[in-house]
Design a protein around this motif. Structure first.
Motif, PDB file in Angstrom:
ATOM      1  N   TYR A  37       0.835  -1.209   0.000  1.00 19.10           N
ATOM      2  CA  TYR A  37       0.000   0.000   0.000  1.00 19.10           C
ATOM      3  C   TYR A  37       0.867   1.254   0.000  1.00 19.10           C
ATOM      4  N   TRP A  38       0.474   2.231  -0.797  1.00 17.90           N
ATOM      5  CA  TRP A  38       1.199   3.507  -0.799  1.00 17.90           C
ATOM      6  C   TRP A  38       0.200   4.659  -0.799  1.00 17.90           C
ATOM      7  N   ASP A  39       0.636   5.758  -0.210  1.00 14.95           N
ATOM      8  CA  ASP A  39      -0.198   6.947  -0.068  1.00 14.95           C
ATOM      9  C   ASP A  39      -0.078   7.786  -1.337  1.00 14.95           C
ATOM     10  N   THR A  66       3.092  10.155  -2.275  1.00 20.42           N
ATOM     11  CA  THR A  66       3.917   9.658  -3.385  1.00 20.42           C
ATOM     12  C   THR A  66       4.105  10.742  -4.443  1.00 20.42           C
ATOM     13  N   ASP A 120       0.623   0.352 -10.969  1.00 15.96           N
ATOM     14  CA  ASP A 120       1.203   0.531  -9.628  1.00 15.96           C
ATOM     15  C   ASP A 120       0.168   0.441  -8.511  1.00 15.96           C
ATOM     16  N   VAL A 147      -5.513   2.227  -3.946  1.00 16.03           N
ATOM     17  CA  VAL A 147      -4.953   3.420  -3.285  1.00 16.03           C
ATOM     18  C   VAL A 147      -5.961   4.558  -3.154  1.00 16.03           C
TER      19      VAL A 147
END
Length: 296
Positions: A84-86, A90, A243, A271
């Motif tokens: 998981y990425w913000d 990012t 992504d 996301v």
């Protein structure tokens, strides 16, 4: 898989396979089926859960059914949180690195809300003070070009486009050159999503990707499409590695199984979540909220 607190290393009853455990797992399987989670994902999660539970010890006084459900929730939370990425953090990080403009490529099937999501992301970034350019690279549908241009006008954002049938990669490149010349921050590229001719679509998307070298590729899926959304995600992942995913219409889909299945099938996180029709109805995805919805 992380087991719930009712499991202990020593003492307590050993959890055995058998009718009682099978009945509990079947009940949870039904919960996930009703949530529109794909069968393959469910089977893998349930098998892993069974393997982890059998042979472990149950703390004295602990309720096995509660331990099983809590363990499943943890497993699903782990699934949704993996990689998981913000989104905002990012993009900020990419901007700080100085490699401008930051290019975000949007992919997904026509009709899932991809063009509207492109506009929502542009609105989100503009509100954070970012200078944004849109590229109407879905040249297969005149309607998609018109739709993005209308959004751009409403948002007072520049949209680079051409007539229907134009070169998608050339439009994306022109948008990037426009952004560079005017020291803009972000270019968002809306691409075609026709699935009738997958070979042509794949070649077109790969060409756009090759020309733009995007920093981020986002897959847009429709939460209401259930297993279809999962198949679409897998198809686009095969064509062009993305992504992360944006799941639209999560406000109308309390089930949430599509999110679980997409994360499981592609190993990519959800996301962002579309939760309405307005430009600000785009939220950072919250795994805990979704799991509570599934088990409500």
């Amino acid at each position: 898989m992380i087991l719930a607190g009712g499991v202990v290393e020593t003492g307590g009853k050993i959890i055995k396979g058998g009718e009682a455990l099978d009945a509990m797992l079947e009940e949870l399987e039904l919960v996930m089926l009703e949530a529109d989670m794909g069968r393959a994902s469910i089977e893998e999660v349930i098998t892993a859960l069974r393997n982890e539970l059998v042979g472990n010890r149950l703390r004295k006084g602990a309720d096995l059914s509660k331990v099983v459900e809590a363990s499943l929730k943890r497993a699903l939370r782990t699934l949704l949180s993996a990689g998981y990425w913000d989104f905002d953090a990012t993009v900020d990080s990419l901007l700080e690195s100085g490699d401008l403009p930051v290019v975000i490529m949007m992919v997904g099937v026509n009709g899932t809300g991809k063009t509207t999501t492109t506009a929502k992301i542009a609105y989100r970034l503009k509100n954070k003070g970012r200078k944004v350019v849109l590229a109407a690279s879905d040249t297969f549908r005149a309607g998609a070009i018109d739709q993005l241009e209308i959004h751009a006008e409403r948002l007072d954002i520049r949209c680079i486009s051409s007539q229907r049938g134009g070169d998608a990669a050339a439009i994306a490149r022109d948008a990037i050159e426009h952004a560079k010349a005017r020291k803009m921050d972000v270019v968002i590229v809306d691409t075609a999503g026709r699935m009738q001719n997958k070979l042509n679509l794949m070649e077109e998307l790969r060409k756009v990707h090759r020309v733009t070298k995007p920093h981020l590729v986002l897959f847009v899926g429709d939460a209401l499409a259930g297993n279809d959304a999962v198949e679409q995600a897998k198809e686009f992942q095969r064509m062009l590695k993305f992504d992360g995913a944006v799941l639209c219409k999560l406000d109308t889909d309390a089930k949430g199984g599509a999110a679980l299945s997409i994360a499981h099938a592609t190993d990519k996180p959800i996301v962002l979540a579309g939760v309405g029709q307005e430009y600000d109805d785009l939220k950072q995805f919250d795994p805990d909220w979704l799991i509570e919805e599934v088990f409500t």
